[in-house]
Design a protein around this motif. Sequence first.
Motif, mmCIF file in Angstrom:
data_model
loop_
_atom_site.group_PDB
_atom_site.id
_atom_site.type_symbol
_atom_site.label_atom_id
_atom_site.label_comp_id
_atom_site.label_asym_id
_atom_site.label_seq_id
_atom_site.Cartn_x
_atom_site.Cartn_y
_atom_site.Cartn_z
ATOM 1 N N ASP A 1 0.840 -1.191 0.000
ATOM 2 C CA ASP A 1 0.000 0.000 0.000
ATOM 3 C C ASP A 1 0.882 1.251 0.000
ATOM 4 N N TRP A 2 0.774 2.073 -1.056
ATOM 5 C CA TRP A 2 1.573 3.292 -1.185
ATOM 6 C C TRP A 2 0.674 4.519 -1.213
ATOM 7 N N MET A 3 0.992 5.516 -0.382
ATOM 8 C CA MET A 3 0.281 6.793 -0.370
ATOM 9 C C MET A 3 1.261 7.897 -0.734
ATOM 10 N N TYR A 4 0.762 8.857 -1.539
ATOM 11 C CA TYR A 4 1.582 9.976 -1.976
ATOM 12 C C TYR A 4 0.842 11.286 -1.687
ATOM 13 N N THR B 1 -2.607 0.495 -4.152
ATOM 14 C CA THR B 1 -2.303 -0.723 -3.403
ATOM 15 C C THR B 1 -2.269 -1.913 -4.348
ATOM 16 N N ALA B 2 -1.171 -2.645 -4.307
ATOM 17 C CA ALA B 2 -1.073 -3.902 -5.049
ATOM 18 C C ALA B 2 -1.510 -5.020 -4.112
ATOM 19 N N MET B 3 -2.452 -5.832 -4.584
ATOM 20 C CA MET B 3 -3.002 -6.944 -3.820
ATOM 21 C C MET B 3 -2.499 -8.224 -4.480
ATOM 22 N N SER B 4 -1.747 -9.058 -3.729
ATOM 23 C CA SER B 4 -1.171 -10.243 -4.357
ATOM 24 C C SER B 4 -1.418 -11.504 -3.541
#
Length: 184
Positions: free
Chosen positions: A138-141, A152-155
């Motif tokens: 999860d990345w916030m900018y 957010t990349a869900m893997s």
Amino acid sequence: MVCVSVFLSVTLMSCSTDISHYKNQNSKFDIKQYFNGDMIAWGMIQDYTNEVTRRFCVEIDASWQQEQGTLKEKFYFDNGEISYRTWNLTRLENGAYTGSAEDVIGIANGQESGFAFQWEYQLAVPIEGSTYYFDMDDWMYKLDEYRVFNKTAMSKFGVEVAEITLFFDKQLSDKTCEASSPQL
């Protein structure tokens, strides 16, 4: 041959981002400061083919007592479903955070650096009567003092199966999804 080498180098570099890459960027992102008070966000979930499978709005009520934070989230999905999550956050030293929530397995770990914040955690997701566990990157900018963009990349088993995108806006005077998103 040179083109192939350049392409592979660029591709490999873009696959892995280290949060410290953003440490010297202006507009520092302090999640304790930003996630304080009421706000709303809009988002969508895209499957592995990039098809949008769900859209949603989320109301957030966030508060802090010293280094302990609570983010109460209420999600309104486009199919009429409403769900809730409460994050309990702890601010550590050097921009590090830990967190927990009802559907998070174990502890989420996060780090601020420059205008970016990254969370990593495992999420339990109920799907058609079963529960599946996904790894979340999860990345916030921080775009400015009012707006934050979140990807957010869900893997599962190391393979990305979905991507979640959110846009937060604290500047709006109306902090409810029902008034702000009549189409949901």
